[in-house]
Every structure is written in structure tokens, then in C-alpha cells.
Design an enzyme around this catalytic site. Structure first.
Site, PDB file in Angstrom:
ATOM      1  N   TYR A 141       0.534  -1.577   0.369  1.00 23.87           N
ATOM      2  CA  TYR A 141      -0.446  -0.336  -0.124  1.00 23.87           C
ATOM      3  C   TYR A 141       1.235   1.290   0.211  1.00 23.87           C
ATOM      4  CZ  TYR A 141      -4.283  -2.551   1.062  1.00 23.87           C
ATOM      5  OH  TYR A 141      -5.771  -2.632   0.408  1.00 23.87           O
ATOM      6  N   LYS A 189       4.473 -14.711   2.652  1.00 23.87           N
ATOM      7  CA  LYS A 189       4.284 -15.441   1.175  1.00 23.87           C
ATOM      8  C   LYS A 189       6.213 -15.473   1.057  1.00 23.87           C
ATOM      9  CE  LYS A 189       2.972 -17.758  -3.196  1.00 23.87           C
ATOM     10  NZ  LYS A 189       2.298 -18.400  -3.214  1.00 23.87           N
ATOM     11  N   ASP A 221      -1.672 -18.028   0.524  1.00 21.36           N
ATOM     12  CA  ASP A 221      -2.947 -18.375  -0.221  1.00 21.36           C
ATOM     13  C   ASP A 221      -3.291 -19.794   0.800  1.00 21.36           C
ATOM     14  OD1 ASP A 221      -0.215 -19.939  -0.142  1.00 21.36           O
ATOM     15  OD2 ASP A 221      -0.352 -20.391  -2.546  1.00 21.36           O
ATOM     16  N   ASP A 245      -5.566  -7.019   4.181  1.00 27.61           N
ATOM     17  CA  ASP A 245      -6.900  -6.984   3.596  1.00 27.61           C
ATOM     18  C   ASP A 245      -7.640  -7.934   2.800  1.00 27.61           C
ATOM     19  OD1 ASP A 245      -8.557  -4.303   2.242  1.00 27.61           O
ATOM     20  OD2 ASP A 245      -8.035  -5.255   0.834  1.00 27.61           O
ATOM     21  N   ASP A 249     -11.827  -9.729   4.340  1.00 26.25           N
ATOM     22  CA  ASP A 249     -13.133  -9.982   3.258  1.00 26.25           C
ATOM     23  C   ASP A 249     -13.376 -11.163   3.824  1.00 26.25           C
ATOM     24  OD1 ASP A 249     -13.437  -7.329   2.994  1.00 26.25           O
ATOM     25  OD2 ASP A 249     -13.925  -7.821   1.215  1.00 26.25           O
TER      26      ASP A 249
HETATM   27  C1  IPM Z   1     -10.249  -1.927   4.302  1.00 28.76           C
HETATM   28  C2  IPM Z   1     -10.304  -0.755   3.076  1.00 28.76           C
HETATM   29  C3  IPM Z   1      -9.579  -0.285   2.479  1.00 28.76           C
HETATM   30  C4  IPM Z   1      -8.410  -0.788   2.782  1.00 28.76           C
HETATM   31  C5  IPM Z   1      -9.804   1.182   1.367  1.00 28.76           C
HETATM   32  C6  IPM Z   1     -11.093   1.792   1.494  1.00 28.76           C
HETATM   33  C7  IPM Z   1      -8.515   1.440   1.162  1.00 28.76           C
HETATM   34  O1  IPM Z   1     -10.162  -2.242   1.734  1.00 28.76           O
HETATM   35  O2  IPM Z   1     -10.560  -1.442   5.214  1.00 28.76           O
HETATM   36  O3  IPM Z   1      -9.857  -3.265   4.465  1.00 28.76           O
HETATM   37  O4  IPM Z   1      -7.878  -1.475   1.512  1.00 28.76           O
HETATM   38  O5  IPM Z   1      -7.122  -1.060   3.873  1.00 28.76           O
HETATM   39 MG    MG Z   2     -10.786  -4.375   2.845  1.00 31.52          MG
END
Ligand code: IPM
Ligand code: MG
Length: 363
Positions: A141, A189, A221, A245, A249
Site C-alpha cells: 500500500y 509469502k 494462499d 486486507d 474480507d
Molecule cells: C479496508 C478497505 C480499505 C483498504 C480501502 C477502502 C482503502 O478495503 O479498510 O479494508 O484497502 O485498506
Molecule cells: Mg478491505
């Protein structure tokens, strides 16, 4: 206690969900005798529209002065032009960086009554209780990059990590694991990436100080597979920024919905109570498709407010009261649309907030 909380409602459903979290904080204030002073500031797409910058100087200055920051969500199709000079997400990344919020705590817990809301089989979900700690101010990032530009041909991002960046987040994760079940999984990784090898070497060096921990190193992975195959085998998981990240999710599906997962981003800066100045936000995005329709699940933001009480204000009893109120409402079968299923009662964002507030007042 009197605490100054900067509220960054942001875009999309951000204003709706932060309004419910404020409702809950107000009830806590009343019940336990605290005063929360809110300072609403612009960040994200709304800030670009109003000031031309996704993170205006005034917002950053307010955040630096605050005891804690509560954030809704940023982004939306309106600002999705890849050629734009500024983007809503840039404001969020700049804020994390400016406040050196290097550790992002994302607890993933499945409420027993939400088993039916998950796409996974109940037997896989049994006993899921994870704390994912994502490094938040380094890696892919923030490494050196080149944009391709309009007619560009080549672009790159760099997964750059330094030893101290890895050390501090792994140490924080190890300390968290010591408070929990003493199991820690470190994700990298290692077999392909140079930064992965530095991650693993550094993690091992730090973890030598924690002989009581059961440590496992897992390739990212493989971790993505284990998370949906045997999630209950893990407790604290630490990873770099990009991997964390993606994995969180994925992990949110263990909890039934993205709308359930809170997060806390912590760093070295301390507030007026000598506790970490944290940024608290749901892990979900701005969900522009349902914005303004009173359909969003405010529980992730309400649970983020509970984390705010705990980590930045040291109010453990109050934090636990909020979490218990959320549990109690879910026990009664009340659901926002994202977690609704047959036999449950669907309510709006605002009613969900009211019901949690009622539970707090009653108990
Ligand atoms: C998160 C989000 C953010 C990230 C975005 C909105 C920049 O996906 O907080 O997980 O990628 O960190
Ligand atoms: Mg995110």
C-alpha cells in the site's frame, strides 16, 4: 470521563451507520456518566467535493487532537475515475499513515444465531473466534510505485517492509495472543517474495521472546484455504497490509456478513488519557448501492464504537455492555437485510440502532 471523538462519517452508508454508533455512545455516556464531544469532520469523497482534498488539513489536525476517531466508510462510483488526481481511499490511507496506525485489529466472531446467515456449513463455523491483526502502514500500500498515467504502458507497486515495521506489529500480535489462547499464526509469502522472507525471519526473532506461544507460519494462499476449511483452528493471525486486507474480507463471511465486523487501528500516538489514539471503523465499504435506503447494518460500526471505548478510553465495562446489547438483539431474531433469513424479523438501520440502545438502557 470527558472524551473528544472525531467522527468521519464519510460516503455512502457511512453517515447512516455512524449515526447509529453515536446513538449508542450517547446512551453509554448517559448511563455511565461520561461526556462524549463529537467533532464531525470531512474525509473521503465528501471531502473532495467540499474542499478538493480527500484529507483536508483541518480534518487531520482535528484527528491529531482527538481521543479517538470513529469512521463510517469512504468511496463510491462518483469518485471512481482512475485518472482523478485524488481519491476518497487516498484520504483514509493518508490518515492511517499520518497517525502511524500500524496495527489493524479485526476480530472475527460468529454470533451463534447468525450461523444461518453464513454461506458456510455450520460444522465448519463451530467455535470461530479469530483476531486478525493486519499491518496497516507499510507493504504494497505504501511502497515505491509508478502510475502509468493516461496513455501509460507500465505501472508498479512495491511490497517494501523494514524490520522495525514487522517487529512492532508482530510484537503487538504476540502480546494479544498471550492474552487469548496463546496461539499465533503469522502469514507471509516466504516461498516467493523477498519481503516475505524478511517477514518470516523477523517474526521468528520477535517470537523467540514468547516461548509460551504456539506459533505457526502459514503461506497466504494456504491461509485463504484454511480460513474457510478449518477457521476454528486459528486464534490470532498476523499478516502484512495487502494480505490482511484480502484475508479479512474472506474472514468476514465466517461472521455471516461484512456488516458485522468492526476494526480498530492503533499505533504509537497516545491521547489525553495516555491510551492509544485509535481509528475505529467497520471493515465494510461505503456500499453506494444501498446508501440512503436505511438498509445498512449498523452493527459493525456499533461494535467498532465498543472497541473505541475499550482501546482508546479504557472503558472495558462500557465496551462489554455494548457487545452484550448487540448479542441480546441478535438473540431476539432481529436482523438487517444482509443477515436476514427465514424466521427472522427484518428491520432498518435506525431501528437496529434503537433496539441496541433500548437493550443498553434496560440492562
Ligand atoms: C479496508 C478497505 C480499505 C483498504 C480501502 C477502502 C482503502 O478495503 O479498510 O479494508 O484497502 O485498506
Ligand atoms: Mg478491505
Amino acid at each position: 470521563m470527558q472524551a473528544k471523538i472525531v467522527v468521519l462519517a464519510g460516503d455512502g452508508i457511512g453517515p447512516e451507520v455512524t449515526a447509529e454508533a453515536r446513538k449508542i455512545l450517547d446512551v453509554i455516556g448517559e448511563k455511565f456518566g461520561h461526556t462524549f464531544i463529537y467533532d464531525e469532520q470531512l474525509m473521503g469523497g465528501c471531502a473532495i467535493d467540499a474542499t478538493g482534498s480527500s484529507l483536508p488539513d483541518e480534518t487531520l489536525a482535528a484527528c491529531e487532537q482527538a481521543d479517538a476517531i470513529l469512521l463510517g466508510a469512504v468511496g463510491g462510483p462518483k469518485w471512481d475515475n482512475p485518472s482523478a488526481a485524488d481519491r476518497p481511499e487516498r484520504g483514509l490511507l493518508a490518515l492511517r499513515k499520518a497517525l502511524t496506525l500500524f496495527a489493524n485489529l479485526r476480530p472475527v466472531k460468529l454470533h451463534p444465531h447468525l450461523v444461518g446467515a453464513s454461506t458456510l456449513k455450520p460444522e465448519v463455523l463451530e467455535g470461530v473466534d479469530l483476531l486478525v491483526i493486519r499491518e496497516l502502514t507499510g507493504g504494497l500500500y505504501f511502497g515505491p510505485r509508478q502510475e502509468a498515467g493516461e496513455a501509460g504502458y507500465e505501472a508498479y507497486d512495491t511490497m517494501l517492509y523494514t524490520r522495525p515495521e514487522i517487529e512492532r506489529v508482530v510484537r503487538l500480535a504476540a502480546d494479544a495472543a498471550m492474552q487469548r489462547s496463546k496461539r499465533l499464526a503469522s502469514v507471509d509469502k516466504f516461498n516467493v517474495l523477498a519481503s516475505g522472507r524478511l517477514w518470516r525471519r523477523t517474526a521468528n526473532d520477535v517470537l523467540a521472546d514468547y516461548p509460551e506461544l504456539t506459533v505457526e507460519h502459514v503461506l497466504v494462499d494456504a491461509m485463504s484455504m484454511h480460513l474457510i476449511r478449518r477457521p476454528a483452528d486459528f486464534d490470532v493471525v498476523v499478516s502484512g497490509n495487502m494480505f490482511g486486507d484480502i484475508l479479512t474480507d474472506e474472514a468476514s463471511m465466517l461472521a455471516g456478513s461484512m456488516g458485522m465486523l468492526p476494526s480498530a487501528s492503533l499505533g504509537d500516538i497516545h491521547n489525553s488519557y495516555d491510551l492509544p489514539l485509535g481509528l475505529y471503523e467497520p471493515i465494510h465499504g461505503s456500499a453506494p448501492d444501498i446508501a440512503g435506503q436505511s438498509m445498512a447494518n449498523p452493527l459493525a460500526t456499533i461494535l467498532s464504537a465498543a472497541m473505541l471505548l475499550r482501546h482508546s478510553l479504557g472503558l472495558e465495562t462500557e465496551a462489554a455492555a455494548v457487545e452484550a446489547a448487540v448479542d441480546a438483539v441478535l438473540n431476539e431474531g432481529v436482523r438487517t437485510r444482509d443477515i436476514a433469513h427465514t424466521g427472522t424479523e427484518e428491520v432498518t438501520t435506525q431501528v437496529m440502532g434503537d433496539l441496541v440502545a433500548d437493550k443498553l438502557t434496560a440492562n
